[in-house]
Every structure is written in structure tokens, then in C-alpha cells.
Motif scaffolding. Sequence first.
Motif, PDB file in Angstrom:
ATOM      1  N   TRP A  21       0.845  -1.190   0.000  1.00 55.76           N
ATOM      2  CA  TRP A  21       0.000   0.000   0.000  1.00 55.76           C
ATOM      3  C   TRP A  21       0.887   1.247   0.000  1.00 55.76           C
ATOM      4  CZ3 TRP A  21      -0.600   4.026   3.497  1.00 55.76           C
ATOM      5  CH2 TRP A  21      -1.751   4.816   3.360  1.00 55.76           C
ATOM      6  N   SER A  22       1.930   1.239   0.800  1.00 56.90           N
ATOM      7  CA  SER A  22       2.846   2.380   0.859  1.00 56.90           C
ATOM      8  C   SER A  22       3.517   2.628  -0.485  1.00 56.90           C
ATOM      9  CB  SER A  22       3.906   2.159   1.941  1.00 56.90           C
ATOM     10  OG  SER A  22       3.295   2.070   3.212  1.00 56.90           O
ATOM     11  N   ASP A  23       3.878   1.564  -1.194  1.00 62.04           N
ATOM     12  CA  ASP A  23       4.464   1.715  -2.533  1.00 62.04           C
ATOM     13  C   ASP A  23       3.482   2.413  -3.474  1.00 62.04           C
ATOM     14  OD1 ASP A  23       6.763   0.298  -1.742  1.00 62.04           O
ATOM     15  OD2 ASP A  23       5.968  -1.613  -2.488  1.00 62.04           O
ATOM     16  N   ALA A  24       2.224   1.999  -3.422  1.00 66.02           N
ATOM     17  CA  ALA A  24       1.204   2.593  -4.290  1.00 66.02           C
ATOM     18  C   ALA A  24       0.986   4.060  -3.942  1.00 66.02           C
ATOM     19  CB  ALA A  24      -0.098   1.812  -4.177  1.00 66.02           C
ATOM     20  N   GLU A  25       0.869   4.376  -2.664  1.00 64.13           N
ATOM     21  CA  GLU A  25       0.656   5.759  -2.243  1.00 64.13           C
ATOM     22  C   GLU A  25       1.855   6.623  -2.613  1.00 64.13           C
ATOM     23  OE1 GLU A  25      -1.014   9.234  -0.440  1.00 64.13           O
ATOM     24  OE2 GLU A  25      -1.837   7.484  -1.433  1.00 64.13           O
ATOM     25  N   ASN A  26       3.065   6.130  -2.399  1.00 65.00           N
ATOM     26  CA  ASN A  26       4.264   6.898  -2.749  1.00 65.00           C
ATOM     27  C   ASN A  26       4.367   7.127  -4.253  1.00 65.00           C
ATOM     28  OD1 ASN A  26       5.134   7.285  -0.114  1.00 65.00           O
ATOM     29  ND2 ASN A  26       6.264   5.364  -0.091  1.00 65.00           N
ATOM     30  N   ALA A  27       3.980   6.134  -5.056  1.00 62.99           N
ATOM     31  CA  ALA A  27       3.983   6.302  -6.515  1.00 62.99           C
ATOM     32  C   ALA A  27       2.979   7.375  -6.928  1.00 62.99           C
ATOM     33  CB  ALA A  27       3.672   4.975  -7.204  1.00 62.99           C
ATOM     34  N   ALA A  28       1.801   7.373  -6.309  1.00 62.55           N
ATOM     35  CA  ALA A  28       0.790   8.386  -6.616  1.00 62.55           C
ATOM     36  C   ALA A  28       1.273   9.780  -6.210  1.00 62.55           C
ATOM     37  CB  ALA A  28      -0.520   8.048  -5.915  1.00 62.55           C
ATOM     38  N   ILE A  29       1.896   9.884  -5.056  1.00 63.13           N
ATOM     39  CA  ILE A  29       2.423  11.176  -4.592  1.00 63.13           C
ATOM     40  C   ILE A  29       3.484  11.697  -5.561  1.00 63.13           C
ATOM     41  CG2 ILE A  29       3.836  12.265  -2.796  1.00 63.13           C
ATOM     42  CD1 ILE A  29       2.240  10.531  -0.755  1.00 63.13           C
ATOM     43  N   SER A  30       4.321  10.787  -6.081  1.00 62.82           N
ATOM     44  CA  SER A  30       5.374  11.211  -7.013  1.00 62.82           C
ATOM     45  C   SER A  30       4.789  11.781  -8.304  1.00 62.82           C
ATOM     46  CB  SER A  30       6.330  10.057  -7.320  1.00 62.82           C
ATOM     47  OG  SER A  30       5.723   9.126  -8.200  1.00 62.82           O
ATOM     48  N   LEU A  31       3.534  11.434  -8.602  1.00 63.32           N
ATOM     49  CA  LEU A  31       2.848  11.970  -9.778  1.00 63.32           C
ATOM     50  C   LEU A  31       1.975  13.177  -9.445  1.00 63.32           C
ATOM     51  CD1 LEU A  31       1.802   8.565 -11.380  1.00 63.32           C
ATOM     52  CD2 LEU A  31       3.576  10.132 -12.192  1.00 63.32           C
ATOM     53  N   GLY A  32       2.020  13.606  -8.176  1.00 63.39           N
ATOM     54  CA  GLY A  32       1.276  14.782  -7.768  1.00 63.39           C
ATOM     55  C   GLY A  32      -0.101  14.511  -7.207  1.00 63.39           C
ATOM     56  N   GLY A  33      -0.385  13.263  -6.844  1.00 64.19           N
ATOM     57  CA  GLY A  33      -1.704  12.942  -6.313  1.00 64.19           C
ATOM     58  C   GLY A  33      -1.635  12.032  -5.109  1.00 64.19           C
ATOM     59  N   HIS A  34      -2.665  11.206  -4.968  1.00 63.52           N
ATOM     60  CA  HIS A  34      -2.762  10.206  -3.904  1.00 63.52           C
ATOM     61  C   HIS A  34      -3.434   8.974  -4.475  1.00 63.52           C
ATOM     62  CE1 HIS A  34      -1.612  12.568  -0.379  1.00 63.52           C
ATOM     63  NE2 HIS A  34      -2.203  13.590  -0.971  1.00 63.52           N
ATOM     64  N   ILE A  58      -7.125  -3.439  -6.361  1.00 57.43           N
ATOM     65  CA  ILE A  58      -6.770  -2.044  -6.581  1.00 57.43           C
ATOM     66  C   ILE A  58      -6.452  -1.416  -5.227  1.00 57.43           C
ATOM     67  CG2 ILE A  58      -7.602   0.195  -7.384  1.00 57.43           C
ATOM     68  CD1 ILE A  58      -9.593  -1.388  -9.186  1.00 57.43           C
ATOM     69  N   TRP A  59      -5.215  -0.949  -5.063  1.00 58.19           N
ATOM     70  CA  TRP A  59      -4.876  -0.236  -3.834  1.00 58.19           C
ATOM     71  C   TRP A  59      -5.701   1.044  -3.767  1.00 58.19           C
ATOM     72  CZ3 TRP A  59      -2.448  -2.747  -0.236  1.00 58.19           C
ATOM     73  CH2 TRP A  59      -1.451  -3.669  -0.539  1.00 58.19           C
ATOM     74  N   THR A  60      -6.233   1.360  -2.602  1.00 57.01           N
ATOM     75  CA  THR A  60      -6.961   2.613  -2.404  1.00 57.01           C
ATOM     76  C   THR A  60      -6.200   3.463  -1.392  1.00 57.01           C
ATOM     77  OG1 THR A  60      -8.288   1.918  -0.488  1.00 57.01           O
ATOM     78  CG2 THR A  60      -9.145   1.351  -2.696  1.00 57.01           C
ATOM     79  N   GLY A  61      -6.667   4.675  -1.193  1.00 59.80           N
ATOM     80  CA  GLY A  61      -6.068   5.555  -0.199  1.00 59.80           C
ATOM     81  C   GLY A  61      -6.683   5.399   1.178  1.00 59.80           C
ATOM     82  N   ALA A  62      -7.401   4.300   1.417  1.00 63.30           N
ATOM     83  CA  ALA A  62      -8.073   4.082   2.707  1.00 63.30           C
ATOM     84  C   ALA A  62      -7.118   3.457   3.718  1.00 63.30           C
ATOM     85  CB  ALA A  62      -9.284   3.173   2.521  1.00 63.30           C
ATOM     86  N   TYR A  63      -7.139   4.012   4.936  1.00 59.21           N
ATOM     87  CA  TYR A  63      -6.288   3.479   6.001  1.00 59.21           C
ATOM     88  C   TYR A  63      -6.892   3.811   7.369  1.00 59.21           C
ATOM     89  CZ  TYR A  63      -4.645   8.228   6.897  1.00 59.21           C
ATOM     90  OH  TYR A  63      -4.582   9.555   7.217  1.00 59.21           O
ATOM     91  N   ASP A  64      -6.523   3.028   8.366  1.00 60.23           N
ATOM     92  CA  ASP A  64      -6.919   3.323   9.757  1.00 60.23           C
ATOM     93  C   ASP A  64      -5.756   3.094  10.704  1.00 60.23           C
ATOM     94  OD1 ASP A  64      -6.834   0.550  10.104  1.00 60.23           O
ATOM     95  OD2 ASP A  64      -8.726   0.455  11.157  1.00 60.23           O
ATOM     96  N   ARG A  65      -4.570   3.429  10.262  1.00 61.84           N
ATOM     97  CA  ARG A  65      -3.358   3.160  11.028  1.00 61.84           C
ATOM     98  C   ARG A  65      -3.236   3.945  12.318  1.00 61.84           C
ATOM     99  NH1 ARG A  65       1.470   2.211   6.790  1.00 61.84           N
ATOM    100  NH2 ARG A  65       0.572   0.349   5.912  1.00 61.84           N
TER     101      ARG A  65
END
Length: 127
Positions: A21-34, A58-65
Amino acid sequence: MPIFGDKEYIKIDLPSSGSTWSDAENAAISLGGHSVSINTQEEHQFIVDNFAIYNKHIWTGAYDRDEEGFSINGNWQWTDGSLPGLLSNLRSGELWPTHEPNGGEGRGDEHVAVISSSSKKLHDVFD
């Protein structure tokens, strides 16, 4: 790129095994999003129609960490800061099937969510 409302959606290809999930979120951030947030049932259907065609979760931006341990009434949030909306309505059946989120069935280690390739609904998973 598919567009829904004022949002553009991009399919980010990550390695099929070992991606988190962190890989997906970091990739989205690198493109200017989430990673994707889902604010309406129509948006959920749009995402399923356009991206759930690859037979992969599909990875989503949902989390409850931020929760200590698992609670069925966990504090689920979106990484982009949008309001939880459907995400917080755990028993509606709109985004979550009735048996989810289950926190790893007692282990309490599932704190991020994917759209399941089979049910097309959210499932909490281990990062």
C-alpha cells in the motif's frame, strides 16, 4: 486518462508481487496525487468499470493506522484528506461487504484497503 468530476485517474503499474500500500501511495504522490479516494457510489462504479478489469486488487487511499489495535468502528480515512463519507459507513454494503473490515480476523493487522478483484468492494488487508 479517465476523468470523473474534476479528478483524473491514472493506473499505476507496480510489480505484481511484493508491492505494498505504501508503494502505491508513494507512486501516486510522485505523480502529484494520492491513491484513490471514493466519495460517492457513482465514483466507486466508475473506478470498478475503468480499473477493475485487470483481475488485480486495486490499492486505495483508505487506512486506519492511527488506531491502536483493531476496532470494527475504526477511524478509516482517505490519504487525500477528503471526508470519509461512504468509507465510514461500514455496514451499508456500499463500499464494504458485510464481513469487512475484519482487521485480519482478530489479528488486528489489516489497516489499509483494496478494491477486491472478485467482489469489487473494499477489503482491509495487511500492508
